[in-house]
Design an enzyme around this catalytic site. Structure first.
Site, PDB file in Angstrom:
ATOM      1  N   ASP A 229       0.876  -1.162   0.000  1.00 40.68           N
ATOM      2  CA  ASP A 229       0.000   0.000   0.000  1.00 40.68           C
ATOM      3  C   ASP A 229       0.925   1.227   0.000  1.00 40.68           C
ATOM      4  O   ASP A 229       2.116   1.126   0.328  1.00 40.68           O
ATOM      5  CB  ASP A 229      -0.942  -0.002   1.206  1.00 40.68           C
TER       6      ASP A 229
HETATM    7  C1  BGC Z   1      -4.976   3.317   0.026  1.00 40.98           C
HETATM    8  C2  BGC Z   1      -5.064   2.329  -1.120  1.00 40.98           C
HETATM    9  C3  BGC Z   1      -4.861   3.049  -2.423  1.00 40.98           C
HETATM   10  C4  BGC Z   1      -3.527   3.765  -2.397  1.00 40.98           C
HETATM   11  C5  BGC Z   1      -3.197   4.530  -3.661  1.00 40.98           C
HETATM   12  C6  BGC Z   1      -3.729   4.181  -0.040  1.00 40.98           C
HETATM   13  O1  BGC Z   1      -3.801   5.218   0.888  1.00 40.98           O
HETATM   14  O2  BGC Z   1      -5.009   2.641   1.260  1.00 40.98           O
HETATM   15  O3  BGC Z   1      -6.291   1.666  -1.098  1.00 40.98           O
HETATM   16  O4  BGC Z   1      -4.965   2.166  -3.496  1.00 40.98           O
HETATM   17  O5  BGC Z   1      -3.521   4.702  -1.322  1.00 40.98           O
HETATM   18  O6  BGC Z   1      -3.990   5.665  -3.770  1.00 40.98           O
END
Ligand code: BGC
Length: 754
Positions: A229
């Site tokens: 993530d």
């Molecule tokens: C989120 C993810 C997301 C990623 C990219 C993170 O803060 O938890 O679900 O895909 O950011 O935007």
């Protein structure tokens, strides 16, 4: 493309470089060798593709796209095919926009109504979440672009999401928090998996070898690459060793350098770096070799499709003869959400919609008036607004209040602190209901809310966060063009404190203990036989259905065989409609704690009035099994199981019983500390101790020589046994078993013999 050969030509620096992003959304290229960069993008219910300024919180602009219903809504459709088609549409838009992977689906379990990100998640039930997720993935990937199932694993709160440790016992992980991922990997093989921010039992998910390698790859057979993530990496070198292939976004070269140094210092095997690069490139080339940027992306068509999906997801929670509305009647739409619906959540999934349709924009030809009722931005309902709403309600045959949770109430990044709707909206609903007995409430929210006004209104339609065309869908359902067929993918408790995680949710500091264990959602409410506002799987229709004539293919099976359960479902009402036939399995008697019932099958069925259909479900070992920690495997305890079928977890119209015989012999090991109760349950061991036990019983029942007859009578044989059963085997030496240590050792050897 011979990827192994390509990798053999790379320097260590180039390989380490490929293990993290170029920027926010791209993988790195290796220009020297002609390896291009590819782009990934959020997801999951549409594209949030950022061409310019980037962020992971939905702050900066992204391209104009189509916002489909969020997972809270699509789960309510209980319709695998539908979400598969939604995946196909999203896959096509990815091809058009040159995206290799869409970041989703998000399949974390809705442990508490408070999680700020619940709107993005499917359900409190792992089987439903897994089935919907697998269908979505298959849909997207049929277009030769990848998905990134997220957030692996146990990311069920936003509070301290980047530091908190989800402390969960293995059985609970296996039965509740893993299956949505497991089902998806086994049924749909997502191209990528995104690890979560949180730690799992103390170790960051991004550097958890058991999670990322042992379970995900070795047990489930995952073949793609694991990405972090955004910003989830703490110790990058440990991550590579654990199976985290790609760090996102870029870490300014710092972590790439650490990988190089670790390899040079002999602390990290270069083969592990090669392996990560190979996994990433395999997926990148799978996309590149099948890229079709000429794929059309018809946003108008997707908008219409999104309205159709939204209508299939709506859950009719209450209807005392008020719906569907009559197209000739005067109707008042009250509440700002009728003009500015809340149809998506905040954060990384936030889509820049190319257009939206509110309910007020969808009332063409209908006699509908509007009153604002409350202000979303100010979160208030002034006396004037309420007076205007009451007047509109009085002048209409039916008043429909559009209510729910404003954006600020639930979002990625933080949790809710309560389950209440805005006080101003509750006040408005009560005032409108007092003015017009035919009041209906339409709800826009991603997670359960309390409904203090429920008894005062005649109808409630849960529209969840239904995407940019939600207004169109709501009008279709309210006026009967679409017969509602959604079912709740989660329990609505009466109040927040009823929720099983209530005492522990959020945790203490960085420690979030999942003390309710497997008793999540209806597994808890049913075990406690508790009153709920609306049960899991519940939803009404404008027609009625009945399930009857349950037939089981056998009355007894082994855990190696399957059982087919067939039921007849009939539309007993006067209009066409769809229902969701749900099958639950329960272990009647068990030595481990188990829920009363668990969802093991569902099917959405469309029926004309009077029409009946047979629906069959095939149940295998997993439908009856629990996770046995000692075996390290799924295990079925021999015995009787209930197979209940109906239209909600609390409306199970037909029930059958099947005996399942285990083919696995659990190895028992007895010691001096084993208690009689456990020994007596094992016929072979019971036989060994029988002579000694008879001696003991005699000693117990005769009492001491000077005990009175009354005292002897007061302690019956049954009472004796009740007391003896909790005694350890060694008790025989103190309490009249007449036994020596040698005899005891011989007995134990006999009991433990295979
Ligand atoms: C989120 C993810 C997301 C990623 C990219 C993170 O803060 O938890 O679900 O895909 O950011 O935007």
């Amino acid at each position: 493309m011979d990827i192994k050969e390509l990798i053999s030509k790379m320097t260590l620096e180039e390989k380490a470089g490929l293990c993290s992003g170029l920027d926010f959304w791209h993988t790195k290229p290796v220009e020297r060798l002609g390896v291009p960069a590819v782009m990934v993008s959020d997801g999951p219910h549409g594209l949030r593709k950022q061409d310019e300024e980037s962020d992971h919180l939905g702050i900066n602009d992204s391209i104009k796209a189509v916002c489909m219903p969020a997972a809270c809504a699509t789960a309510a459709s209980f319709d695998r095919e539908l979400i598969g088609h939604m995946g196909e549409a999203i896959g096509d838009s990815c091809q058009h926009e040159k995206l290799s992977v869409v970041l989703g689906p998000a399949v974390n379990i809705k442990r508490s109504p408070l999680c700020g990100r619940n709107f993005e998640y499917f359900s409190e039930d792992p089987y439903l979440a897994g089935e919907m997720s697998a269908s979505y993935i298959n849909g997207v990937q049929s277009r030769n672009v990848g998905t990134s199932i997220k957030h692996f694993a146990a990311n069920n709160q936003e509070h301290r999401r980047m530091s908190s440790s989800s402390n969960i016992d293995e059985r609970t992980l296996r039965e509740i928090y893993f299956p949505a991922f497991e089902i998806s990997v086994k049924k749909a093989q997502p191209w990528t998996v995104m690890c979560s921010y949180n730690r799992l039992n103390g170790t960051y998910a991004s550097e958890h070898p058991w999670l990322l390698t042992d379970v995900l790859r070795k047990e489930w057979g995952f073949e793609g690459y694991v990405m972090s993530d955004w910003g989830a990496v703490s110790d990058r070198v440990a991550g590579v060793a654990a199976g985290l292939d790609l760090e996102m976004p870029a870490s300014g070269g710092i972590n790439d350098k650490k990988i190089v140094e670790a390899v040079r210092a002999g602390k990290l095997d270069e083969a592990l770096v090669d392996q990560a690069v190979e996994r990433i490139l395999k997926i990148n080339y799978r996309y590149l070799d099948n890229a079709k940027p000429e794929t059309p992306w018809d946003k108008e068509a997707d908008h219409e499709f999104s309205a159709q999906i939204a209508a299939e997801c709506m859950v009719l929670l209450k209807n005392e003869g008020v719906l569907p509305l009559c197209k000739e009647d005067d109707v008042a739409f009250i509440g700002e959400f009728a003009k500015r619906p809340r149809f998506q959540g905040g954060g990384s999934s936030h889509i820049n919609c190319f257009k939206t349709t509110s309910a007020m924009e969808a009332i063409d030809g209908l006699k509908v008036t509007y009153a604002q009722g409350y202000s979303v931005d100010k979160d208030e309902a002034t006396d004037e607004m309420i007076a205007e709403a009451v007047a509109a309600a009085k002048a209409a045959k039916v008043a429909v209040v559009f209510a729910g949770l404003p954006d600020a109430y639930e979002s990625e990044g933080y949790d809710r602190t309560h389950m209440a709707m805005p006080a101003c909206q509750n006040k408005l609903i009560e005032a409108v209901a007092a003015a017009n007995p035919n009041t209906v409430v339409v709800l826009h929210n991603g997670s359960p809310v309390e409904m203090p006004w429920l008894d005062q209104v005649k109808g409630v339609l849960e529209a969840y966060l239904g995407g940019q065309a939600v207004g169109q869908a709501v009008v279709k359902v309210l006026f009967g063009d679409v017969n509602p067929s959604g079912r709740l993918p989660e329990t609505f408790p009466v109040k927040l404190s009823d929720n099983p995680s209530y005492l522990y949710y959020g945790g203490e500091g960085n420690e979030a203990d999942y003390r309710e264990g497997i008793f999540v959602g209806y597994r808890y409410y049913d075990k406690k036989d508790m009153e709920v506002l609306f049960p899991f799987g519940y939803g009404l229709s404008y027609t009625t259905f009945a399930c009857s004539n349950l037939r089981l293919s056998a009355s007894e099976i082994t855990d190696q065989e399957t059982l087919t359960a067939t039921v007849t479902v009939t539309n007993t009402g006067s209009c066409a409609g769809k229902t969701v036939v749900q099958l639950y399995v329960g272990d009647k008697v068990s030595t481990v704690l188990r829920p009363v019932r668990e969802l093991k099958g569902f099917e959405k069925v469309e029926l004309a009035p009077g029409e009946g259909k047979d629906i069959s479900f095939v149940l295998d070992k997993r439908a009856f099994a629990y996770w046995n920690t000692e075996l390290g495997d799924w295990h079925v305890e021999t015995g009787e199981f209930t197979v209940e079928v109906g239209q909600s977890s609390r409306d199970l119209e037909v029930c059958g019983t099947v005996t399942v015989n285990s083919t696995v012999k659990l190895k028992k090991h007895y010691t001096m500390d084993s208690i009689y109760m456990d020994i007596l349950e094992d016929p072979k061991a019971a036989q060994v101790i029988k002579p000694m036990l008879d001696e003991m019983k005699k000693a117990f029942s005769s009492g001491s020589d000077d005990s009175t007859d009354a005292a002897k009578e007061a302690v019956s044989e049954e009472m004796n046994m009740a007391m003896v059963k909790y005694m350890p085997l060694r008790g025989a030496m103190s309490f009249g078993g007449g036994i020596t240590q040698e005899q005891m050792d011989a007995m134990l050897a006999e009991m433990n013999r295979d």
